[in-house]
Every structure is written in structure tokens, then in C-alpha cells.
Design a protein around this motif. Structure first.
Motif, PDB file in Angstrom:
ATOM      1  N   VAL A 243       3.486  24.084 -26.425  1.00  0.00           N
ATOM      2  CA  VAL A 243       2.774  24.441 -25.194  1.00  0.00           C
ATOM      3  C   VAL A 243       1.298  24.671 -25.523  1.00  0.00           C
ATOM      4  N   LEU A 244       1.048  25.468 -26.558  1.00  0.00           N
ATOM      5  CA  LEU A 244      -0.340  25.755 -26.941  1.00  0.00           C
ATOM      6  C   LEU A 244      -1.079  24.486 -27.358  1.00  0.00           C
ATOM      7  N   CYS A 245      -0.360  23.608 -28.045  1.00  0.00           N
ATOM      8  CA  CYS A 245      -0.974  22.359 -28.480  1.00  0.00           C
ATOM      9  C   CYS A 245      -1.446  21.548 -27.267  1.00  0.00           C
ATOM     10  N   ALA A 246      -0.573  21.460 -26.257  1.00  0.00           N
ATOM     11  CA  ALA A 246      -0.931  20.682 -25.057  1.00  0.00           C
ATOM     12  C   ALA A 246      -2.076  21.331 -24.286  1.00  0.00           C
ATOM     13  N   ILE A 247      -2.135  22.643 -24.319  1.00  0.00           N
ATOM     14  CA  ILE A 247      -3.264  23.328 -23.687  1.00  0.00           C
ATOM     15  C   ILE A 247      -4.546  22.960 -24.438  1.00  0.00           C
ATOM     16  N   GLY A 248      -4.450  22.974 -25.763  1.00  0.00           N
ATOM     17  CA  GLY A 248      -5.624  22.695 -26.590  1.00  0.00           C
ATOM     18  C   GLY A 248      -6.167  21.299 -26.382  1.00  0.00           C
ATOM     19  N   TYR A 249      -5.271  20.286 -26.378  1.00  0.00           N
ATOM     20  CA  TYR A 249      -5.799  18.922 -26.266  1.00  0.00           C
ATOM     21  C   TYR A 249      -6.095  18.521 -24.825  1.00  0.00           C
ATOM     22  N   SER A 250      -5.809  19.412 -23.881  1.00  0.00           N
ATOM     23  CA  SER A 250      -6.108  19.080 -22.482  1.00  0.00           C
ATOM     24  C   SER A 250      -7.606  18.971 -22.252  1.00  0.00           C
ATOM     25  N   GLY A 251      -8.376  19.611 -23.127  1.00  0.00           N
ATOM     26  CA  GLY A 251      -9.826  19.598 -22.942  1.00  0.00           C
ATOM     27  C   GLY A 251     -10.316  20.672 -22.005  1.00  0.00           C
ATOM     28  N   ALA A 252      -9.386  21.408 -21.387  1.00  0.00           N
ATOM     29  CA  ALA A 252      -9.808  22.469 -20.462  1.00  0.00           C
ATOM     30  C   ALA A 252     -10.482  23.600 -21.231  1.00  0.00           C
ATOM     31  N   ASP A 253     -11.437  24.235 -20.591  1.00  0.00           N
ATOM     32  CA  ASP A 253     -12.194  25.315 -21.216  1.00  0.00           C
ATOM     33  C   ASP A 253     -11.380  26.605 -21.134  1.00  0.00           C
ATOM     34  N   VAL A 254     -10.553  26.846 -22.167  1.00  0.00           N
ATOM     35  CA  VAL A 254      -9.639  27.982 -22.185  1.00  0.00           C
ATOM     36  C   VAL A 254      -9.825  28.729 -23.505  1.00  0.00           C
ATOM     37  N   ASP A 255      -9.852  30.061 -23.414  1.00  0.00           N
ATOM     38  CA  ASP A 255      -9.932  30.900 -24.618  1.00  0.00           C
ATOM     39  C   ASP A 255      -8.511  31.141 -25.120  1.00  0.00           C
ATOM     40  N   VAL A 256      -8.170  30.515 -26.243  1.00  0.00           N
ATOM     41  CA  VAL A 256      -6.781  30.556 -26.726  1.00  0.00           C
ATOM     42  C   VAL A 256      -6.337  31.985 -27.024  1.00  0.00           C
ATOM     43  N   THR A 257      -7.284  32.894 -27.326  1.00  0.00           N
ATOM     44  CA  THR A 257      -6.897  34.277 -27.633  1.00  0.00           C
ATOM     45  C   THR A 257      -6.485  35.053 -26.380  1.00  0.00           C
ATOM     46  N   LYS A 258      -6.574  34.394 -25.236  1.00  0.00           N
ATOM     47  CA  LYS A 258      -6.153  35.056 -23.987  1.00  0.00           C
ATOM     48  C   LYS A 258      -4.933  34.381 -23.365  1.00  0.00           C
ATOM     49  N   VAL A 259      -4.310  33.476 -24.120  1.00  0.00           N
ATOM     50  CA  VAL A 259      -3.194  32.708 -23.545  1.00  0.00           C
ATOM     51  C   VAL A 259      -1.849  33.389 -23.777  1.00  0.00           C
ATOM     52  N   ASP A 260      -1.118  33.629 -22.678  1.00  0.00           N
ATOM     53  CA  ASP A 260       0.258  34.146 -22.747  1.00  0.00           C
ATOM     54  C   ASP A 260       1.208  33.057 -22.261  1.00  0.00           C
ATOM     55  N   VAL A 261       2.371  32.961 -22.895  1.00  0.00           N
ATOM     56  CA  VAL A 261       3.372  31.967 -22.487  1.00  0.00           C
ATOM     57  C   VAL A 261       4.739  32.627 -22.367  1.00  0.00           C
ATOM     58  N   ALA A 262       5.445  32.304 -21.283  1.00  0.00           N
ATOM     59  CA  ALA A 262       6.823  32.778 -21.094  1.00  0.00           C
ATOM     60  C   ALA A 262       7.659  31.653 -20.504  1.00  0.00           C
ATOM     61  N   PHE A 263       8.947  31.710 -20.747  1.00  0.00           N
ATOM     62  CA  PHE A 263       9.883  30.775 -20.121  1.00  0.00           C
ATOM     63  C   PHE A 263      10.786  31.564 -19.187  1.00  0.00           C
TER      64      PHE A 263
ATOM     65  N   LYS B 236      18.619  32.577 -15.658  1.00  0.00           N
ATOM     66  CA  LYS B 236      19.197  33.516 -16.637  1.00  0.00           C
ATOM     67  C   LYS B 236      18.200  34.585 -17.090  1.00  0.00           C
ATOM     68  N   GLY B 237      16.993  34.616 -16.488  1.00  0.00           N
ATOM     69  CA  GLY B 237      15.995  35.618 -16.873  1.00  0.00           C
ATOM     70  C   GLY B 237      14.747  34.986 -17.441  1.00  0.00           C
ATOM     71  N   SER B 238      13.863  35.850 -17.946  1.00  0.00           N
ATOM     72  CA  SER B 238      12.622  35.320 -18.505  1.00  0.00           C
ATOM     73  C   SER B 238      12.389  35.909 -19.886  1.00  0.00           C
ATOM     74  N   ILE B 239      11.574  35.212 -20.683  1.00  0.00           N
ATOM     75  CA  ILE B 239      11.306  35.666 -22.043  1.00  0.00           C
ATOM     76  C   ILE B 239       9.874  35.321 -22.421  1.00  0.00           C
ATOM     77  N   SER B 240       9.147  36.334 -22.912  1.00  0.00           N
ATOM     78  CA  SER B 240       7.781  36.104 -23.386  1.00  0.00           C
ATOM     79  C   SER B 240       7.842  35.608 -24.815  1.00  0.00           C
ATOM     80  N   VAL B 241       7.070  34.578 -25.124  1.00  0.00           N
ATOM     81  CA  VAL B 241       7.134  33.996 -26.469  1.00  0.00           C
ATOM     82  C   VAL B 241       5.767  33.979 -27.154  1.00  0.00           C
ATOM     83  N   CYS B 242       4.704  34.172 -26.364  1.00  0.00           N
ATOM     84  CA  CYS B 242       3.358  34.100 -26.932  1.00  0.00           C
ATOM     85  C   CYS B 242       2.464  35.043 -26.147  1.00  0.00           C
TER      86      CYS B 242
END
Lengths: 256, 256
Positions: B171-191, B195-201
Motif C-alpha cells: 500500500v505504501l509503495c503504491a502511495i509513493g509511486y503515485s507521485g502525489a504530494d504526501v508526507d509518508v510520516t503521516k500515513v496511516d493504513v487499516a483494513f 469481520k472488523g478492522s485492523i490498523s497495520v501502519c
């Protein structure tokens, strides 16, 4: 962990000012390959005497037409790398400007990098075939590269190549959605391999061809997709591989 | 020939000026889906009284956030189509400007189109799962959409979802190569799934989580990939599906 299945190495000799120089390269990588110098590693070495500035110029110019024209899965890695090192031990007069010596060096470099690109693409995760798409007759280099990269990245075409199906409609589709300024009525498409070549589309329309012959050509391990888009003078190549069950297995089913 | 496996239909009721209006839609398409209103067909009908200009405005505004945010295989078709027809038989006062009635109509339209997008993505060729990627906290709509579309198009992530693997690195890799101006140190990811949700990043770094719990969540048929990229106010969703053996079979092995 690596999913590379072959060692990717190549070297050439060339002459600068009467001295024999050598240039060699090794590469690693088979998945997450869609470089935009961006898990591809390439190390190139040469004993040619050449200034740091000219070495960088040769490499920067080359990778736009070589490693950045490779795609295995459309996923740019976070850590692709190409390093080129020169130690000058060939004893040639040092290359410090873009003269004829530089051209010789750049050509030698390109011979090595294109071979490494072909090795990387052909060893793509799960791949059974190397695909090389060459676009000619373009009005600009940008059009040639955009079309070649779009075709080589098409999941539909990649799957058709796995199935040895001369599905030229998928080629035209990828040309269309590439956004490149191309007159579809001037587009010719052919497939070529060690078993011969076959024209499948002329001036944007399908032409009768032997499905049996096409299949024989496409069952080979190295397939060229030849596209002519008009009467311009620019051409470009891109390298990729087919989309197979094993790509899904390697990237989706590795835990079960 | 079609590879659709379900009928894709949805309808809603809404009120304009005290009159009940209806809006319904049907869609067809499961492969070669990466619309850029560009083999997806969508027909929408309504009995709402609305001028041709307002009907076009509502549709043009909507598809940028709905059908153009769907990708099954990254291959834009040559003949995607969305048609919206209104006959005015609901008897409401005609909508002729971008007033509150227009907002009600646009919201009803969006409810229908989002459901059709989910149906199309979930019925993607070979798909076993619907993926919905929602990006929030972006500084602009363009950043939110670019990130969502990049993640939903990643072959590596699509294969990981097939394998029920909470591979947030992809997920982070695809965010990175998207070219969008995003600060990776502020990125949170959950699925998230039924059956519920889970934070992974969190803040760009992996956090400890139960692989077993993640797998249970990801074995469901509808998976949300939730990405927060900062404290901005824009959010966008994109829809896609997993990459499976059957996608390769349908598009590569259909002749053998």
C-alpha cells in the motif's frame, strides 16, 4: 528473499583512442519492476577513462530508454538502483566531453543495458515469455515511448501473450488509452519471434492471417510486438513479460 | 460474449418539491475496466423533471468520483459509456439551476452510481473480492484521488488481497509511486471488512498486529483499505478487485 531465477550478467568490449575498454553489468530483480529510477539493482563497471560528469551524462541519457522502459507488473519499487563505476584502467585518453569517444562509450553502455533489460523482463515473476514492444514511425520520441510503455503494461495483452493469442485488438486498445497523439488509421501491428513474423493489423484494421501460424510464432519464449504508427522518424522499445498463473501464485498465494 | 456474472441494477427514490422522484441504473462490464469515460455500459434513468443542462452537469460531476475511480485491470476500454435519461414524469418542478433541488438530485445520482461501481468492481473478471480504497486527510481532492487510484490499481496489492495478506508495504509503495504530494510520516493504513478492522501502519511505520486477525478480516468478500494521509479535509474512494488465477485464465488461457 529473491524470486530471480537466472543470473543477469553481460559485458562488452569497445575501443577508445586505440585502447580496448570493457564495460560489464549485473542486475537483480524480477518483481515490483516498473522502474522510474525508483527492487531492481543494477551495477555497471568499466575500465574506461571517463570523467565523472561524462559518466553521469552517459548513464542519465541511457536509462530513459532502457531501465525506465521495463515493466513487469506496473509497480514501481521504492528502491530501484543503477550504479555505473569507471576506474580508467583501460588507459584510453579520458573522455571529458561529448565527442566521438563519448558516442562509442554510450553505445557500449546501451548494448549492456538493453541486454540487462531483456534479462530482467524475461525473468519477471511467473513469466514464461520476454515481450519486446518496438514502436516506429512516431512523430516524437515521447509518442514512441508512451505507446511502447502502454502496450507492454497492458494486463490484457500480457495475459493474451501467455495464451499465445495474436490479440491485436488489445494492442490497439492500449495505444488508444495511452493518450499519445497517434492516427489510428496509420497503425500497423505485427508479431515476430524465432519462428517468423506475422502482420495482423494494417492501417488500424485487422487483416486476414493464419491463426495457426500466429500461435506457432507466439509459443516462442521471446516475442516482439512491432508497431508502426506513421511516417515519423522516432522509435522506442519497451520490455515486459506475460501475465501468468505463477505471477498470482508468487504474489498472492505465497502464504497458503 | 460477456464475462459478467451478476446483473448490476440499483434504484433510489428521492423528493423534489414535494414530489417523489425515482432514479435507477443498470451496468454491464467486468473486464477491460479502467474507465476514463472511455466495455463498461451504464444506463441511468429518472422520472425527475430536470433540464438537459443540469442533467449533464450532475452526470459530469458525478462520474469523476465514481466510474472514473473504478479499475479492474488498468485497461481502459475503447467503448465505455454512461447514459443518463430523464423523462420528467415525477411531476416535480423542473430543476434548471444548481439549487437545493439539484443537490438532492446529485446525491440520489451518486447513491446509484457508487453502488453500480461497487457491483462492477466486485464482479471483475476472476475477482473473489471487492476492494474499496478510501483516502482521507488529503490536502486536495486530486491528492486523495491519485492515491486511491494508485493503490487500487497495484497488481502486487491486488494479488496480496487474493492471498488475504495484510501487506501494508505494498500500500505504501503504491502511495509513493503515485507521485502525489504526501508526507509518508503521516500515513496511516487499516483494513476493514464485515469481520472488523485492523490498523497495520501508523505514521508511515508498521505497527504490531495479529496476523491471524488480519487474515480473518481479509478472507471476507468486501475489503476496505483505509488510508489517512494527514490532516487535510479531502477524501476520495476508488473501487477495484483482487488479481486471481481466474483473471489469467479468462484473459490468457481461453483458447486452450
Amino acid at each position: 528473499m529473491t524470486t530471480d531465477t537466472i543470473a543477469k550478467e553481460v559485458a562488452v568490449s569497445f575501443e577508445v583512442g586505440g585502447k580496448v575498454c570493457k564495460l560489464g553489468g549485473i542486475a537483480k530483480g524480477s518483481g515490483m519492476i516498473h522502474p522510474n529510477l525508483a527492487t531492481m539493482l543494477v551495477f555497471l563497471t568499466t575500465d574506461c577513462a571517463i570523467s565523472a560528469e561524462m559518466l553521469q551524462a552517459a548513464l542519465s541519457g541511457d536509462i530513459q530508454n532502457t531501465f525506465n522502459m521495463v515493466s513487469i507488473d506496473g509497480d514501481t519499487s521504492t528502491n530501484d538502483m543503477v550504479a555505473l563505476m569507471a576506474n580508467g584502467m583501460a588507459g584510453n585518453r579520458e573522455i571529458t566531453e561529448k565527442n566521438d569517444d563519448f558516442k562509442v562509450f554510450a553505445q557500449a553502455l546501451n548494448t549492456v543495458t538493453v541486454q540487462l533489460c531483456r534479462m530482467i523482463a524475461g525473468d519477471g515473476e511467473g513469466a514464461t515469455k520476454l515481450l519486446e514492444c518496438t514502436v516506429s514511425g512516431a512523430d516524437s520520441m515521447q509518442v514512441a515511448k508512451t505507446v511502447a510503455k502502454s502496450v507492454i503494461c497492458s494486463s490484457l495483452l500480457k495475459a493474451a501473450m501467455f495464451g499465445a493469442d495474436a490479440n491485436w485488438g488489445r494492442v490497439l486498445c492500449a495505444i488508444g488509452y495511452s493518450g499519445a497523439d497517434v492516427d489510428v488509421t496509420k497503425v500497423d501491428v505485427a508479431f515476430r519471434s524465432a519462428k517468423g513474423s506475422i502482420s495482423v493489423c494494417k492501417n488500424g484494421a485487422g487483416i486476414p492471417f493464419s491463426e495457426e501460424n500466429a500461435k506457432e510464432i507466439l509459443l516462442e519464449k521471446e516475442i516482439e510486438i512491432l508497431i508502426s504508427v506513421g511516417s515519423g522518424t522516432y522509435s522506442a522499445s519497451a520490455w515486459g513479460c506475460d501475465l501468468t498463473y505463477d505471477y498470482v501464485k508468487i504474489n498472492g498465494d505465497y502464504r497458503t
